[in-house]
Design a protein around this motif. Structure first.
Motif, PDB file in Angstrom:
ATOM      1  N   MET B   1       0.841  -1.185   0.000  1.00  0.00           N
ATOM      2  CA  MET B   1       0.000   0.000   0.000  1.00  0.00           C
ATOM      3  C   MET B   1       0.873   1.231   0.000  1.00  0.00           C
ATOM      4  O   MET B   1       1.786   1.350   0.805  1.00  0.00           O
ATOM      5  N   GLY B   2       0.596   2.124  -0.905  1.00  0.00           N
ATOM      6  CA  GLY B   2       1.440   3.306  -1.028  1.00  0.00           C
ATOM      7  C   GLY B   2       1.008   4.392  -0.070  1.00  0.00           C
ATOM      8  O   GLY B   2       0.041   4.254   0.656  1.00  0.00           O
ATOM      9  N   GLU B  23       8.723   3.598 -21.849  1.00  0.00           N
ATOM     10  CA  GLU B  23       8.174   2.366 -21.259  1.00  0.00           C
ATOM     11  C   GLU B  23       8.538   2.261 -19.789  1.00  0.00           C
ATOM     12  O   GLU B  23       7.790   1.726 -18.981  1.00  0.00           O
ATOM     13  N   PHE B  26       6.180   4.279 -17.882  1.00  0.00           N
ATOM     14  CA  PHE B  26       4.893   3.579 -17.870  1.00  0.00           C
ATOM     15  C   PHE B  26       4.895   2.504 -16.777  1.00  0.00           C
ATOM     16  O   PHE B  26       3.956   2.407 -15.986  1.00  0.00           O
ATOM     17  N   SER B  27       5.968   1.718 -16.740  1.00  0.00           N
ATOM     18  CA  SER B  27       6.059   0.670 -15.716  1.00  0.00           C
ATOM     19  C   SER B  27       6.012   1.264 -14.319  1.00  0.00           C
ATOM     20  O   SER B  27       5.410   0.710 -13.405  1.00  0.00           O
ATOM     21  N   TYR B  30       2.535   2.325 -13.585  1.00  0.00           N
ATOM     22  CA  TYR B  30       1.749   1.103 -13.416  1.00  0.00           C
ATOM     23  C   TYR B  30       1.934   0.524 -12.012  1.00  0.00           C
ATOM     24  O   TYR B  30       0.972   0.249 -11.296  1.00  0.00           O
ATOM     25  N   LYS B  31       3.197   0.371 -11.641  1.00  0.00           N
ATOM     26  CA  LYS B  31       3.465  -0.246 -10.337  1.00  0.00           C
ATOM     27  C   LYS B  31       3.003   0.623  -9.188  1.00  0.00           C
ATOM     28  O   LYS B  31       2.582   0.130  -8.144  1.00  0.00           O
ATOM     29  N   PHE B  34      -1.281   0.525  -9.695  1.00  0.00           N
ATOM     30  CA  PHE B  34      -2.083  -0.691  -9.828  1.00  0.00           C
ATOM     31  C   PHE B  34      -2.710  -1.127  -8.498  1.00  0.00           C
ATOM     32  O   PHE B  34      -3.920  -1.371  -8.432  1.00  0.00           O
ATOM     33  N   PRO B  35      -1.914  -1.220  -7.422  1.00  0.00           N
ATOM     34  CA  PRO B  35      -2.502  -1.720  -6.164  1.00  0.00           C
ATOM     35  C   PRO B  35      -3.710  -0.913  -5.682  1.00  0.00           C
ATOM     36  O   PRO B  35      -4.741  -1.489  -5.339  1.00  0.00           O
ATOM     37  N   PHE B  38      -6.686  -1.379  -7.962  1.00  0.00           N
ATOM     38  CA  PHE B  38      -7.253  -2.713  -7.776  1.00  0.00           C
ATOM     39  C   PHE B  38      -8.106  -2.761  -6.505  1.00  0.00           C
ATOM     40  O   PHE B  38      -9.238  -3.238  -6.508  1.00  0.00           O
ATOM     41  N   GLN B  56      -6.213  -4.018 -16.475  1.00  0.00           N
ATOM     42  CA  GLN B  56      -5.212  -4.268 -17.523  1.00  0.00           C
ATOM     43  C   GLN B  56      -5.637  -3.585 -18.822  1.00  0.00           C
ATOM     44  O   GLN B  56      -4.823  -2.959 -19.497  1.00  0.00           O
ATOM     45  N   PHE B  59      -4.925   0.137 -18.657  1.00  0.00           N
ATOM     46  CA  PHE B  59      -3.521   0.492 -18.861  1.00  0.00           C
ATOM     47  C   PHE B  59      -3.102   0.293 -20.316  1.00  0.00           C
ATOM     48  O   PHE B  59      -2.323   1.069 -20.864  1.00  0.00           O
TER      49      PHE B  59
END
Lengths: 345, 189
Positions: B1-2, B23, B26-27, B30-31, B34-35, B38, B56, B59
């Protein structure tokens, strides 16, 4: 930011405080760690804000760096695979692994149930020839009824259960007015159907509670074990059905004719079975109806009672007086009890 | 959890680099997101596969359309808003949808009380713990959502209002009324 002047709300607007409590953030951690020592006069507000935040702690799924890498790989796979993205069923290791398999098994089962549900004939022609037995509970009384197929129905006060003298060979259908807890005997060749107004609840072996008093604004079906499909007869063509699994409850709002799905605490919804009165966000009207039913009394209301956002609480095998005392605490009213009449003033 | 705090400056730089086609960035985005996306999605529909697939897809879509995307002063807000819209639409079309009526004003928000008594301050009585538990479980779906977006995603009232399609005043009172009820529990002692 002046911490001296902080109220509970101010703590809850402070992102640094939120991070500290919810995410154990270390930035400014010292400030909050030493808060009690430095601001003793603010401890109460500090603790209250902290408790509220902790109370709001949610079960968040954690993702490790590794999980996220795998997800990115999955994402890139989708990018190159095809333009239209299907719900994936290939990637079974990694990610949710076992949960994914479990979910699809459940879905297959559910799909089976729903197909079977809608392939049932809606009306049965010979119905008129079968005698109907009526079990009636007046106010202040509940009873247990054993059906011929082995199912057991616990019928609450002021409720009626209509049962055919003989179940049909392919269907077990009963009608309920009021509230009952069903423990349905398993018999996959004969689904069990409970009609409540224009709601039909269909089950295989399972146990659940239905609350459907005519004067209630909504009908509640709560499932304890097994699976249940609930549908509205009016809108069969629109497919307005709700599938329930254990610990889920469907609430059908009569005014909007919509189902709402939610969870419930089994101990609370079926509390009445054990002599417990349970209220959840109940308004005065609901409370009044429940108590009238439970104690076989009638309310005379001279002063309107307002529970604001609703009353939540439970009473276990208490006298009417004790219950009313508890309630009067929450909503500030006086009452007196004379025989069967409760006077609210 | 951020953590809740993100500087918008940092976000703007990341977004810019992402739109130029990095990219790596982007990663990173994403990281980072995402949590929480979700976890938010799960509260709207409880179907992990559906949430994951839609996330997904989201993104993928923003990656494909990166050159056409507008400015984002808060990436988290932008993603939450897009994701909610997408997920509700998917839920609506979902054949297995359990409740039928789903649109921006009709959906559930599943938020269960999960804290254990031992995590709470030991000075708090068991009674207060139960009252708090009860109080939280009696918040309305909308209150839960507003409170969740505020505390767990660090959104401001304007952002929450936009995501929930209501005005700022209503958003404030959703949060305020929700918290007021909980606060009263601790007043009595």
């Amino acid at each position: 930011m002046n911490l001296q002047k902080y109220k509970t709300e101010d703590f809850l607007e402070d992102k640094s405080f939120i991070d500290y409590v919810l995410f154990n953030s270390t930035e400014e951690g010292d400030l909050w760690d030493n808060f009690q020592a430095n601001y003793p006069e603010k401890i109460k507000e500090f603790e209250t804000a902290k408790s509220i935040l902790l109370g709001l702690k949610s079960k968040e799924r954690e993702f490790s760096e590794n999980d996220l890498e795998e997800l990115l790989v999955d994402l890139k796979g989708r990018q190159s695979a095809s333009k239209s993205i299907q719900i994936s069923s290939t990637n079974q290791n990694g990610w949710f692994g076992i949960q994914k398999i479990a979910a699809s098994i459940v879905f297959i089962l559910l799909a089976g149930v729903s197909y079977w549900y809608f392939s049932l004939p809606v009306e049965q022609i010979q119905e008129t020839t079968i005698a109907i037995i009526e079990k009636i509970n007046p106010k202040g009384q509940n009873s247990t009824i054993k059906l011929k197929d082995g199912s057991v129905v616990r019928l609450n006060a002021e409720s009626i259960l209509r049962i055919p003298e003989q179940f049909k060979s392919d269907l077990r259908e009963v009608e309920l007015i009021g509230e009952a807890f069903f423990e349905v005997a398993k018999d996959s060749s004969r689904p069990f159907i409970i009609k409540t107004g224009n709601i039909k609840t269909k089950v295989l072996g399972t146990s659940f509670n239905i609350k459907s008093y005519p004067e209630d604004e909504n009908v509640k079906i709560a499932v304890v074990t097994g699976k249940v499909m609930v549908g509205n007869l009016d809108s069969l063509e629109t497919g307005e059905e709700v599938l329930l699994i254990p610990n889920q409850m469907a609430t059908y709002h009569k005014s909007t004719r919509l189902f709402e799905k939610g969870s419930f605490n089994p101990d609370d919804v079926i509390a009445w079975k054990k002599g417990v009165i349970y209220f959840h966000e109940a308004g005065f009207e609901e409370i009044k109806e429940v108590l009238e039913r439970w104690y076989g009394v009638e309310f005379r209301v001279k002063k309107q009672v307002d529970f604001g956002q609703g009353f939540t609480g439970r009473f276990e095998k208490e006298s009417l007086e004790t219950v009313l005392k508890g309630l009067s605490y929450a909503a500030d009213f006086d009452f007196s009890i004379e025989k069967d009449i409760v006077l609210i003033k | 959890m951020g953590k809740v705090n993100y500087s918008s400056e940092e976000d703007e730089k990341l977004w810019e680099a992402f739109r130029r086609g990095s990219e790596e960035v982007f990663s990173k985005i994403y990281k980072q997101h995402f949590p929480s996306l979700f976890n938010y999605g799960i509260k709207l529909c409880e179907d992990e596969d559906l949430v994951k697939d839609n996330l997904q897809e989201l993104f993928l879509t923003i990656w494909k359309n990166r050159q056409n995307l507008g400015d984002a002063y808060s990436i988290r807000f932008y993603l939450l808003k897009s994701f909610k819209r997408k997920l509700l639409r998917a839920l609506k079309n979902h054949k297995r949808s359990l409740t039928n009526r789903i649109d921006e004003n009709h959906y559930n928000f599943y938020f269960e009380f999960s804290v254990e008594a031992k995590e709470m301050d030991l000075e708090r009585s068991q009674e207060q713990f139960l009252l708090l538990k009860n109080g939280i479980n009696t918040l309305t779906s909308r209150q839960k959502e507003a409170i969740y977006l505020k505390f767990y995603n660090g959104l401001d009232y304007g952002e929450i209002a936009e995501i929930m399609s209501i005005n700022i005043q209503s958003t404030r009172s959703l949060v305020y009324e929700g918290i007021k009820g909980l606060k009263n529990i601790f007043k009595k002692k």
